[in-house]
Write a protein that holds these residues in place. Sequence first.
Motif, PDB file in Angstrom:
ATOM      1  N   ALA A  99     -22.754 -52.662  44.186  1.00  0.00           N
ATOM      2  CA  ALA A  99     -22.865 -52.447  45.631  1.00  0.00           C
ATOM      3  C   ALA A  99     -22.886 -53.792  46.400  1.00  0.00           C
ATOM      4  O   ALA A  99     -22.961 -54.931  46.031  1.00  0.00           O
ATOM      5  CB  ALA A  99     -24.268 -51.708  46.274  1.00  0.00           C
ATOM      6  N   TRP A 100     -22.697 -53.607  47.798  1.00  0.00           N
ATOM      7  CA  TRP A 100     -22.604 -54.840  48.711  1.00  0.00           C
ATOM      8  C   TRP A 100     -23.034 -54.391  50.046  1.00  0.00           C
ATOM      9  O   TRP A 100     -23.123 -53.413  50.448  1.00  0.00           O
ATOM     10  CB  TRP A 100     -21.415 -55.582  48.257  1.00  0.00           C
ATOM     11  N   TYR A 101     -23.286 -55.721  51.026  1.00  0.00           N
ATOM     12  CA  TYR A 101     -23.785 -55.447  52.177  1.00  0.00           C
ATOM     13  C   TYR A 101     -23.106 -56.451  53.034  1.00  0.00           C
ATOM     14  O   TYR A 101     -22.770 -57.392  52.274  1.00  0.00           O
ATOM     15  CB  TYR A 101     -25.140 -54.853  52.596  1.00  0.00           C
ATOM     16  N   VAL A 102     -23.216 -56.342  54.294  1.00  0.00           N
ATOM     17  CA  VAL A 102     -22.569 -57.527  54.841  1.00  0.00           C
ATOM     18  C   VAL A 102     -23.539 -58.187  55.840  1.00  0.00           C
ATOM     19  O   VAL A 102     -24.485 -57.460  56.612  1.00  0.00           O
ATOM     20  CB  VAL A 102     -21.384 -56.893  55.838  1.00  0.00           C
ATOM     21  N   VAL A 103     -23.619 -59.547  56.033  1.00  0.00           N
ATOM     22  CA  VAL A 103     -24.290 -60.157  57.123  1.00  0.00           C
ATOM     23  C   VAL A 103     -23.533 -60.749  57.998  1.00  0.00           C
ATOM     24  O   VAL A 103     -22.567 -61.611  57.732  1.00  0.00           O
ATOM     25  CB  VAL A 103     -25.363 -61.388  56.439  1.00  0.00           C
ATOM     26  N   LEU A 104     -23.699 -60.538  59.404  1.00  0.00           N
ATOM     27  CA  LEU A 104     -23.093 -61.035  60.474  1.00  0.00           C
ATOM     28  C   LEU A 104     -24.045 -61.332  61.514  1.00  0.00           C
ATOM     29  O   LEU A 104     -24.557 -60.346  62.208  1.00  0.00           O
ATOM     30  CB  LEU A 104     -22.191 -59.778  60.804  1.00  0.00           C
ATOM     31  N   GLY A 117     -26.576 -62.894  61.678  1.00  0.00           N
ATOM     32  CA  GLY A 117     -28.111 -62.805  61.224  1.00  0.00           C
ATOM     33  C   GLY A 117     -28.551 -61.393  61.146  1.00  0.00           C
ATOM     34  O   GLY A 117     -29.644 -61.334  60.912  1.00  0.00           O
ATOM     35  N   THR A 118     -27.629 -60.489  61.349  1.00  0.00           N
ATOM     36  CA  THR A 118     -28.137 -59.046  61.007  1.00  0.00           C
ATOM     37  C   THR A 118     -27.407 -58.478  59.435  1.00  0.00           C
ATOM     38  O   THR A 118     -26.148 -58.815  59.426  1.00  0.00           O
ATOM     39  CB  THR A 118     -27.440 -58.169  62.204  1.00  0.00           C
ATOM     40  N   ALA A 119     -28.201 -57.682  58.817  1.00  0.00           N
ATOM     41  CA  ALA A 119     -27.861 -57.389  57.600  1.00  0.00           C
ATOM     42  C   ALA A 119     -27.197 -55.771  57.870  1.00  0.00           C
ATOM     43  O   ALA A 119     -27.939 -55.052  58.261  1.00  0.00           O
ATOM     44  CB  ALA A 119     -28.884 -57.359  56.619  1.00  0.00           C
ATOM     45  N   TYR A 120     -25.951 -55.700  57.579  1.00  0.00           N
ATOM     46  CA  TYR A 120     -25.425 -54.306  57.483  1.00  0.00           C
ATOM     47  C   TYR A 120     -25.280 -53.327  56.326  1.00  0.00           C
ATOM     48  O   TYR A 120     -24.588 -54.067  55.568  1.00  0.00           O
ATOM     49  CB  TYR A 120     -24.172 -54.164  58.527  1.00  0.00           C
ATOM     50  N   LEU A 121     -26.223 -52.548  56.153  1.00  0.00           N
ATOM     51  CA  LEU A 121     -26.017 -51.809  54.926  1.00  0.00           C
ATOM     52  C   LEU A 121     -25.363 -50.329  54.896  1.00  0.00           C
ATOM     53  O   LEU A 121     -25.780 -49.666  55.899  1.00  0.00           O
ATOM     54  CB  LEU A 121     -27.584 -51.456  54.357  1.00  0.00           C
ATOM     55  N   GLU A 122     -24.710 -50.017  53.901  1.00  0.00           N
ATOM     56  CA  GLU A 122     -23.966 -48.746  53.960  1.00  0.00           C
ATOM     57  C   GLU A 122     -24.579 -47.914  52.861  1.00  0.00           C
ATOM     58  O   GLU A 122     -24.361 -48.141  51.711  1.00  0.00           O
ATOM     59  CB  GLU A 122     -22.660 -48.978  53.595  1.00  0.00           C
ATOM     60  N   SER A 123     -25.632 -46.833  53.215  1.00  0.00           N
ATOM     61  CA  SER A 123     -26.110 -46.244  51.894  1.00  0.00           C
ATOM     62  C   SER A 123     -24.992 -45.553  50.994  1.00  0.00           C
ATOM     63  O   SER A 123     -25.519 -45.543  49.875  1.00  0.00           O
ATOM     64  CB  SER A 123     -26.850 -44.918  52.879  1.00  0.00           C
ATOM     65  N   ALA A 124     -23.998 -45.438  51.398  1.00  0.00           N
ATOM     66  CA  ALA A 124     -22.892 -44.822  50.461  1.00  0.00           C
ATOM     67  C   ALA A 124     -22.519 -45.718  49.282  1.00  0.00           C
ATOM     68  O   ALA A 124     -22.184 -45.356  48.265  1.00  0.00           O
ATOM     69  CB  ALA A 124     -21.661 -44.346  51.357  1.00  0.00           C
TER      70      ALA A 124
END
Length: 375
Positions: A74-79, A81-88
């Motif tokens: 899995a992975w998420y994105v930091v942009l 200063g905010t972490a963006y998480l996709e539950s899928a």
Amino acid sequence: MRVVIAPDKFKGSLTAVEAAEAIARGVHDVLPDAEITQCPVADGGEGTLDVLLAAGGKRVDLRVTGPLSQQVDAWYVVLDGTAYLESARACGIEYVEPSPEVALAAHTYGVGELLGHAIAGGARRVVLTVGGTASTDGGSGMLRALGAVLLDGRERPFEFGGGPLGAIATVDLTAVREQLGDVDVRVATDVTNPLLGPEGAAAVFGPQKGAGPREVEVLETSLRAWADALERAGTIALGDVPSAGAGGGVSGGAMAALDARAESGFAMVAQLTGVADALPGADLAITGEGSLDRQSLAGKAPAGIAGMAREHDVAVLAVAGRVALEPEELAAAGIAGSRALIDHAESLEHARREAFPLLRAQSAELVTEWLATKA
């Protein structure tokens, strides 16, 4: 001529970024000197992270627990200063073969692992997108991963998943609150379904995950027991809260236990990708997605783009894998013309396999037709 290109993904064929590039090439085939701005978008569901990555985000990779307790990448994105998480990314429907058994067993533990990792990494704001999950566990697995203690009537833990959740009697959120601290959590979704009832998570989305009538009833009972247990633990009453049913109720779990607020997934992504700034002064906007249908008119990217473009008197065209709306319906939504890839392919498989060249060619044809109406 200034053209803004803002498609969503073509599921199973192209990411939103790839779709934007294909459309841009089609426009340049007809208008070589056009000034094109590519702003791929998403609606808070699958594919949102790809769009945020293209907007300059940093990718963070890790292994987490999948919807049936298998390990998944899995992975998420930091942009900014905010972490963006996709539950899928942790519990997506693509990790399972939908069936009645899976519908009851799938869980969101891996989503909690993503959240915990982002918080431990210093994120002070987290945005959780909730589309495309295999689970209907109300976010209970997510909260367990963050330290929540869920017990049945005999004060014993029980299995993960929406089915076993019906045994819940108490939930202790102390460890969750301690780990969360003052982190601001948002849920990005354009789904407004409540957690419970005929428009709720089990009834509306359960069948998509393999649930038959009996499983839908079991999941509804479980989610009701979960909402009651959360309320006894001092959280908000979830039953009819708009958007609490998104992602199989993971949105509701976040609202109750993480004090999350729901916001429009499309609006969030549109702001981050610059489409709102690109539209003023444009001559044309082109949007699209895999299936342009009635759902597209209810908060999805094409309707969102059309609504924003209308404010600036910008014409809108749409290219999709398939178009299931009449021209009158599209016109009422602010879309002046459309093309469907399936109408120009030998088969569905051909349309998916050759999506990029088909999208380029049909975008060129659509722009040519539109220019003819302006002559």
